[in-house]
Design an enzyme around this catalytic site. Structure first.
Site, PDB file in Angstrom:
ATOM      1  N   LYS A   9       0.833  -1.197   0.000  1.00  0.00           N
ATOM      2  CA  LYS A   9       0.000   0.000   0.000  1.00  0.00           C
ATOM      3  C   LYS A   9       0.872   1.252   0.000  1.00  0.00           C
ATOM      4  O   LYS A   9       1.884   1.322   0.713  1.00  0.00           O
ATOM      5  CB  LYS A   9      -0.909  -0.008   1.232  1.00  0.00           C
ATOM      6  CG  LYS A   9      -1.868   1.170   1.332  1.00  0.00           C
ATOM      7  CD  LYS A   9      -2.710   1.068   2.586  1.00  0.00           C
ATOM      8  CE  LYS A   9      -3.703   2.195   2.729  1.00  0.00           C
ATOM      9  NZ  LYS A   9      -4.521   2.077   3.956  1.00  0.00           N
ATOM     10  N   SER A  28      -9.285   1.979   3.314  1.00  0.00           N
ATOM     11  CA  SER A  28      -8.409   2.741   2.438  1.00  0.00           C
ATOM     12  C   SER A  28      -7.356   1.900   1.731  1.00  0.00           C
ATOM     13  O   SER A  28      -6.589   2.403   0.928  1.00  0.00           O
ATOM     14  CB  SER A  28      -7.712   3.831   3.246  1.00  0.00           C
ATOM     15  OG  SER A  28      -6.873   3.262   4.249  1.00  0.00           O
ATOM     16  N   SER A  48      -9.579  -0.296   7.445  1.00  0.00           N
ATOM     17  CA  SER A  48      -9.030  -0.096   6.105  1.00  0.00           C
ATOM     18  C   SER A  48      -8.421  -1.312   5.429  1.00  0.00           C
ATOM     19  O   SER A  48      -8.157  -1.262   4.225  1.00  0.00           O
ATOM     20  CB  SER A  48      -7.987   1.027   6.140  1.00  0.00           C
ATOM     21  OG  SER A  48      -8.603   2.269   6.320  1.00  0.00           O
TER      22      SER A  48
END
Length: 505
Positions: free
Chosen positions: A88, A164, A188
């Site tokens: 990420k 996210s 997330s």
């Protein structure tokens, strides 16, 4: 429950890390060939999914070549050696910019350090494919940003992948990476796992070191994102080791996640709540999760339907908002007086809303959090784990910030089943447990969330493993992510998945 598509073909890019490692060790699989297939999938599919910020093709192939050599010489570095991995774009990766989904971040660098989890993966021989998308500074539960656009869901590119860590989930779900590391400050890793039919664990806070420290403080965790519970446990043990850059990390003694993974759930006390005592859970989701809990009961778990003691929703939500958006304000501080005119308008709106929070407001929010932690600690004296839906709805359209008919566009309004466990720092696992029809779509994934007391990560994984071994939902592949060269399924199967008795090969 509706029917879904099963894996078509035998493309090696769909194998788990556990399966790949066994194949590499036996000489029946080649890390370079696996890497090439995964890179081909990225090239074919990512224009539609937009899961990657950057792809590091040459570096990945070089790492795969090194892995091939080590396996040939009998000196593999461990379970991550040769495994296609994405990161990420919140966690630092040496040699590449960490843009965090924001136009505020300059790409020039220098970028000289790895985050702790990335360092452990690099040391373990992982094939680092590239970096995956996040909303700006990982602030919300959908993955879209001014800098990188919208990330979509392999099950339906018109739907959100969640956030996210949506880029990581989309990549893993589409077979564009075997596993990933995301971050989770309010759901997330679990939100996108539920929306994409993948597995994700938010471990006990401190189990995976984080550096630099998150501006969201001790709400923020790093977590594995995979296609199997065994892979999640493997990745947790690999990256969940102390790093002296994070003063809050936990010791690893007595915490092997793979130990007892296959011990089953017989006799475990399972609390089952459809909504955590709140409203808003879709009827289809409720039906799927109820069936999933019956699987645990059939496996010998002692199930009691009971809501956890979360208190008044409005009070808890306000406390989380104070902690979260004062952290977001800290992120933006230093980018100039006009910074709120240059970021995601939704983020700017919430930072302005909480701009006048005092130290007393912050301490009041901490007090709410501490009481919640105490209450959940007492709850787990009588219940080994809590199970509930991960998300109250299936993935919704990418042109929305909330499900249709929802009272608020703020992500916490529809992620209320996940963020409480960031406040308490408890381990929480999401595993795929079925599909629901939604808005004319034949089937979208649903996640089952398994929550344990702090430091019971291995137990949470054990429950997830027992469920996974009794079902086949984790073997489904997205029917909408088509492509002849990638071996992805091109249509719905006529067979509803049935319980599997074979386990991981």
């Amino acid at each position: 429950m509706v029917e879904g598509s099963e894996l078509a073909g035998t493309s090696v890019r769909w194998l788990t890390a556990t399966q790949l490692h066994k194949g590499y060790a036996a000489g029946t699989l080649d890390p370079v060939e696996v890497c090439e297939q995964v890179l081909a999938a990225i090239e074919e599919l990512d224009d539609q999914l937009n899961a990657f910020v950057s792809v590091h093709r040459d570096e990945a192939l070089a790492a795969a070549t090194g892995s091939r050599r080590r396996f040939e010489q009998g000196r593999a570095l461990g379970p991550a050696d040769g495994i296609p991995t994405c990161i990420k774009d919140i966690l630092l990766t040496r040699g590449h910019p960490t843009l965090r989904g924001s136009t505020l971040v300059e790409a020039a660098g220098p970028w000289t350090e790895d985050a702790p989890a990335v360092a452990r993966l690099r040391e373990g021989g992982a094939v680092l494919l590239g970096r995956t998308t996040t909303p700006e500074f990982a602030w919300k539960g959908t993955t879209d940003s001014i800098r990188h656009g919208v990330t979509t869901n392999p099950w339906d590119p018109g739907r959100t992948a969640g956030g996210s860590s949506g880029g990581s989930a989309s990549a893993v779900a589409a077979g564009m990476s075997t596993w990933s590391v995301g971050t989770d400050g309010g759901g997330s890793v679990r939100i996108p796992a539920a929306f994409t039919g993948t597995v994700a664990l938010k471990p006990t806070y401190g189990r995976i070191p984080l550096w630099p420290a998150s501006p969201y403080g001790t709400l923020s965790h790093a977590g594995p994102m995979t296609r199997s519970v065994r892979d999640a446990a493997t990745l947790l043990d690999l990256i969940g080791v102390p790093d002296d850059r994070d003063w809050s990390h936990l010791p690893t003694a007595g915490m092997p996640s793979l130990a007892g993974l296959d011990d089953g759930v017989a006799g475990l006390r399972v609390a089952f709540s459809l909504s955590l005592g709140w409203d808003g859970v879709d009827e289809g989701v409720s039906a799927v999760v109820t069936q999933a809990v019956q699987v645990l009961a059939d496996a010998g778990a002692v199930v009691e339907q009971v809501d956890p003691p979360l208190g008044e929703r409005a009070v808890l939500e306000h406390a989380f908002h104070v902690l979260w958006f004062t952290g977001a304000a800290k992120v933006l501080r230093g980018y100039g007086e006009d910074v709120l005119d240059r970021v995601d308008p939704g983020l700017a709106r919430q930072v302005r809303r909480y701009a006048d929070c005092s130290a007393q407001d912050y301490l009041d929010a901490v007090s709410v959090r501490m009481e919640l932690g105490r209450a959940m600690g007492a709850f787990h004296r009588d219940h080994d784990v809590l199970v509930c839906p991960t998300m109250p709805v299936a993935a919704f359209s990418t042109d929305r910030q909330s499900p249709p008919g929802w009272s608020s566009d703020l992500w916490t309004s529809w992620a209320a089943l996940t963020y409480p466990f960031n406040m308490t720092q408890q381990p929480a696992l999401s595993v795929p447990c079925g599909l629901v029809a939604d808005g004319g779509h034949a089937g979208l994934p649903v996640g089952l969330q398994v929550v344990g007391a702090r430091h019971t990560d291995a137990l949470v994984l054990r429950v997830g493993q027992a469920y996974e071994q009794a079902t086949r939902w984790h073997t489904l592949r997205p029917p909408r992510s088509t492509g002849a060269s990638t071996g992805m399924s091109t249509g719905a199967s006529s067979a509803t998945p049935t319980p599997s008795t074979t386990g991981d090969p």
